[in-house]
Every structure is written in structure tokens, then in C-alpha cells.
Design a protein around this motif. Structure first.
Motif, PDB file in Angstrom:
ATOM      1  N   PRO A 149      42.821  53.322  38.561  1.00  0.00           N
ATOM      2  CA  PRO A 149      41.964  51.513  38.280  1.00  0.00           C
ATOM      3  C   PRO A 149      41.763  51.009  40.103  1.00  0.00           C
ATOM      4  N   HIS A 150      42.510  50.870  40.803  1.00  0.00           N
ATOM      5  CA  HIS A 150      42.935  50.908  41.383  1.00  0.00           C
ATOM      6  C   HIS A 150      41.425  50.993  42.554  1.00  0.00           C
ATOM      7  N   ALA A 151      42.230  52.229  43.254  1.00  0.00           N
ATOM      8  CA  ALA A 151      40.944  53.196  43.569  1.00  0.00           C
ATOM      9  C   ALA A 151      39.679  52.808  43.474  1.00  0.00           C
ATOM     10  N   LEU A 152      39.445  53.009  41.808  1.00  0.00           N
ATOM     11  CA  LEU A 152      37.956  53.592  41.480  1.00  0.00           C
ATOM     12  C   LEU A 152      37.147  51.824  42.173  1.00  0.00           C
ATOM     13  N   ALA A 153      38.380  50.484  41.856  1.00  0.00           N
ATOM     14  CA  ALA A 153      37.411  49.468  41.986  1.00  0.00           C
ATOM     15  C   ALA A 153      37.688  49.012  43.404  1.00  0.00           C
ATOM     16  N   ARG A 154      38.600  49.379  44.298  1.00  0.00           N
ATOM     17  CA  ARG A 154      38.541  49.398  45.943  1.00  0.00           C
ATOM     18  C   ARG A 154      37.243  50.353  46.331  1.00  0.00           C
ATOM     19  N   GLU A 155      37.008  51.712  46.057  1.00  0.00           N
ATOM     20  CA  GLU A 155      35.582  52.451  46.349  1.00  0.00           C
ATOM     21  C   GLU A 155      34.168  51.443  45.751  1.00  0.00           C
ATOM     22  N   GLY A 156      34.346  50.872  44.517  1.00  0.00           N
ATOM     23  CA  GLY A 156      32.849  50.210  44.317  1.00  0.00           C
ATOM     24  C   GLY A 156      33.039  48.334  44.871  1.00  0.00           C
ATOM     25  N   LEU A 157      33.981  48.119  45.212  1.00  0.00           N
ATOM     26  CA  LEU A 157      33.821  47.166  46.183  1.00  0.00           C
ATOM     27  C   LEU A 157      33.139  47.691  47.689  1.00  0.00           C
ATOM     28  N   ILE A 158      34.056  47.985  48.470  1.00  0.00           N
ATOM     29  CA  ILE A 158      32.719  49.358  49.396  1.00  0.00           C
ATOM     30  C   ILE A 158      31.882  49.321  49.043  1.00  0.00           C
ATOM     31  N   GLY A 159      31.391  49.830  48.081  1.00  0.00           N
ATOM     32  CA  GLY A 159      29.701  50.257  48.416  1.00  0.00           C
ATOM     33  C   GLY A 159      28.887  48.976  47.896  1.00  0.00           C
ATOM     34  N   LEU A 160      29.574  47.727  47.188  1.00  0.00           N
ATOM     35  CA  LEU A 160      29.259  46.677  47.426  1.00  0.00           C
ATOM     36  C   LEU A 160      28.579  46.157  48.270  1.00  0.00           C
ATOM     37  N   GLY A 161      29.571  46.624  49.728  1.00  0.00           N
ATOM     38  CA  GLY A 161      29.212  45.613  51.444  1.00  0.00           C
ATOM     39  C   GLY A 161      30.311  45.429  52.186  1.00  0.00           C
ATOM     40  N   PHE A 162      31.341  45.253  50.944  1.00  0.00           N
ATOM     41  CA  PHE A 162      32.791  44.563  51.623  1.00  0.00           C
ATOM     42  C   PHE A 162      33.262  46.080  52.910  1.00  0.00           C
ATOM     43  N   GLY A 163      33.849  45.143  53.681  1.00  0.00           N
ATOM     44  CA  GLY A 163      34.583  46.043  54.481  1.00  0.00           C
ATOM     45  C   GLY A 163      35.857  46.599  53.865  1.00  0.00           C
ATOM     46  N   GLN A 165      39.196  46.003  54.539  1.00  0.00           N
ATOM     47  CA  GLN A 165      40.276  45.920  55.208  1.00  0.00           C
ATOM     48  C   GLN A 165      40.061  44.629  54.043  1.00  0.00           C
ATOM     49  N   GLU A 166      38.952  43.615  53.677  1.00  0.00           N
ATOM     50  CA  GLU A 166      38.317  42.915  52.764  1.00  0.00           C
ATOM     51  C   GLU A 166      38.803  42.977  51.673  1.00  0.00           C
ATOM     52  N   VAL A 167      38.321  44.387  51.329  1.00  0.00           N
ATOM     53  CA  VAL A 167      38.497  45.546  50.237  1.00  0.00           C
ATOM     54  C   VAL A 167      39.967  45.282  49.597  1.00  0.00           C
ATOM     55  N   ASP A 168      40.994  45.384  50.818  1.00  0.00           N
ATOM     56  CA  ASP A 168      43.161  45.117  50.448  1.00  0.00           C
ATOM     57  C   ASP A 168      43.083  44.168  50.044  1.00  0.00           C
ATOM     58  N   ALA A 169      42.058  42.779  50.393  1.00  0.00           N
ATOM     59  CA  ALA A 169      43.091  41.591  51.033  1.00  0.00           C
ATOM     60  C   ALA A 169      42.688  41.627  49.239  1.00  0.00           C
ATOM     61  N   LEU A 170      41.617  41.483  48.567  1.00  0.00           N
ATOM     62  CA  LEU A 170      41.245  40.641  47.877  1.00  0.00           C
ATOM     63  C   LEU A 170      41.889  41.844  46.147  1.00  0.00           C
ATOM     64  N   LEU A 171      41.773  42.811  46.721  1.00  0.00           N
ATOM     65  CA  LEU A 171      42.558  43.396  45.891  1.00  0.00           C
ATOM     66  C   LEU A 171      44.497  43.136  45.130  1.00  0.00           C
ATOM     67  N   ASP A 172      44.903  42.911  46.613  1.00  0.00           N
ATOM     68  CA  ASP A 172      46.252  42.738  46.956  1.00  0.00           C
ATOM     69  C   ASP A 172      46.862  41.971  45.816  1.00  0.00           C
ATOM     70  N   GLY A 173      47.832  42.408  44.607  1.00  0.00           N
ATOM     71  CA  GLY A 173      47.752  41.627  43.672  1.00  0.00           C
ATOM     72  C   GLY A 173      47.386  40.864  42.812  1.00  0.00           C
ATOM     73  N   ALA A 174      45.951  41.562  42.825  1.00  0.00           N
ATOM     74  CA  ALA A 174      44.748  41.281  41.557  1.00  0.00           C
ATOM     75  C   ALA A 174      44.930  42.215  40.499  1.00  0.00           C
ATOM     76  N   PRO A 175      44.805  40.667  39.046  1.00  0.00           N
ATOM     77  CA  PRO A 175      45.420  41.416  37.625  1.00  0.00           C
ATOM     78  C   PRO A 175      44.448  42.204  37.127  1.00  0.00           C
ATOM     79  N   GLY A 176      44.891  42.684  36.074  1.00  0.00           N
ATOM     80  CA  GLY A 176      43.621  44.205  35.527  1.00  0.00           C
ATOM     81  C   GLY A 176      44.289  45.682  35.444  1.00  0.00           C
ATOM     82  N   ASP A 177      44.124  45.667  34.257  1.00  0.00           N
ATOM     83  CA  ASP A 177      43.706  47.392  34.209  1.00  0.00           C
ATOM     84  C   ASP A 177      43.113  48.122  34.352  1.00  0.00           C
ATOM     85  N   THR A 178      41.724  48.150  34.416  1.00  0.00           N
ATOM     86  CA  THR A 178      40.538  48.307  34.509  1.00  0.00           C
ATOM     87  C   THR A 178      39.777  48.408  35.417  1.00  0.00           C
ATOM     88  N   PRO A 179      38.837  49.117  36.188  1.00  0.00           N
ATOM     89  CA  PRO A 179      38.432  48.825  38.154  1.00  0.00           C
ATOM     90  C   PRO A 179      37.969  47.550  37.730  1.00  0.00           C
TER      91      PRO A 179
END
Length: 192
Positions: A149-163, A165-179
Motif C-alpha cells: 500500500p505504501h508504494a502504491l500510494a507513493r506512485e499515485g501521489l507522484i502521478g498527481l504531480g507531487f515531488g 521528496q514531498e511524497v516521502d515527507a507526506l507519507l512518513d508515519g501516515a496512518p492507513g492500511d490501504t493506498p
């Protein structure tokens, strides 16, 4: 020759970015592919570059990777392909996909790029096939698929235009079990 720029993104537009380096803003024409990797305004970025000197202008082009810059230089060597057309071709997808299209003689893939007709696509393939064929064969494309889920969420956010490094910061410690949950949390956090 300006080969690399590292600084803060000052302007981010559809066809160019301005990177502020030591108080000087450098305007770089970029492909849509590179623009996907450029973070938001105010964040740090590194772009490979190529400077073209003309009688009436200094034109600076920016690239997310050295591979993309190398393909740009190869395209400039093709008869009747200038910098604008080369950037248009690079906007057609990742460099590896474009190199594979050239190596396999896929004119339809190149013709899908706005401004590239059948003759130009054929010319690109004829003039570059031998140059890129060996590189593509020697270094095969590896596609990996993950259901994490973490990798899929990262891909999705990058696809939305986030950088990245920004995606890594946003997902660091994010709660959730699904993308979906991770992306929703990251989008809320980005608005704060």
C-alpha cells in the motif's frame, strides 16, 4: 557549459521552470516528462541541463535525468529535428520507452507525439536505431509490480504531480492500511 542546476523552484509552468540558484533565476524549457519530477514552488530540485547558444538567444533546457538529456542530444542530431521538437518527443514518455520505440522501429509511438508526422518519425528511427539499439539490448527494461500500500500510494501521489521528496515527507508515519487511505491522509496534510 551549464550542465547541472541545483536550487529552489521559483516558477513551475507547463513548458518551463525557473530554478533560483544563488540569487539568479535560470529559466529552463522542460518536457512534460521532466515536469512530472519537478517539485512544487519553493522546494529544492536538481536538473541536468543543456545550453544552446544562438545569435539572438541563450536557450537552456532542463532534464530530470542524464538519460533524458542524452536522448535530447541524440534527437538534435537528427536532420530537421530542433530543440522544440526534441522536447515534444521527450514529452511522449519516459526515455526508456522512447528508446525502445526507436530500437523496435515503432513509428506509431513517435507519431502519437503532437507535431511529429510519419516522415519525421521514420527519420528519427532510421538515424537513431543503430545508436540506441545496443543500449536498449544491453540494459533490458525491468518492470516490477508491488501490491504494498505504501508504494502504491507513493506512485499515485507522484502521478498527481507531487515531488518524490514531498511524497516521502507526506507519507512518513501516515496512518492507513490501504493506498486510498494513505493518499487521503497525504492530501489533507499537504493543505496545512
Amino acid at each position: 557549459m551549464i550542465a547541472l542546476l541545483q536550487g529552489e523552484v521559483a516558477v513551475r509552468r507547463g513548458d518551463h521552470v525557473v530554478v533560483s540558484c544563488g540569487g539568479v533565476g535560470y529559466r529552463l524549457a522542460v518536457s512534460a516528462e521532466t515536469l512530472r519530477h519537478v517539485p512544487r514552488v519553493g522546494e529544492s530540485t536538481t536538473l541536468f541541463s543543456h545550453l544552446i547558444v544562438r545569435d539572438d538567444a541563450l536557450l537552456l533546457y532542463g532534464f530530470a535525468t542524464e538519460e533524458e538529456r542524452d536522448l535530447f542530444l541524440l534527437l538534435l542530431g537528427v536532420q530537421s529535428v530542433g530543440p522544440k521538437m526534441a522536447i515534444a518527443v521527450l514529452s511522449g514518455g519516459p526515455p526508456r520507452e522512447l528508446l525502445s520505440a526507436v530500437a523496435s522501429g515503432d513509428t506509431a509511438r513517435l507519431q502519437a507525439v503532437p507535431g511529429i508526422g510519419k516522415r519525421t518519425a521514420e527519420r528519427i528511427i532510421v538515424e537513431l536505431r543503430e545508436k540506441v539499439g545496443a543500449a536498449v539490448v544491453d540494459d533490458p527494461i525491468v518492470i516490477t509490480r508491488t501490491d504494498e500500500p505504501h508504494a502504491l500510494a507513493r506512485e499515485g501521489l507522484i502521478g498527481l504531480g507531487f515531488g518524490p521528496q514531498e511524497v516521502d515527507a507526506l507519507l512518513d508515519g501516515a496512518p492507513g492500511d490501504t493506498p486510498e487511505a494513505l493518499i487521503a491522509h497525504a492530501l489533507k496534510a499537504s493543505r496545512r
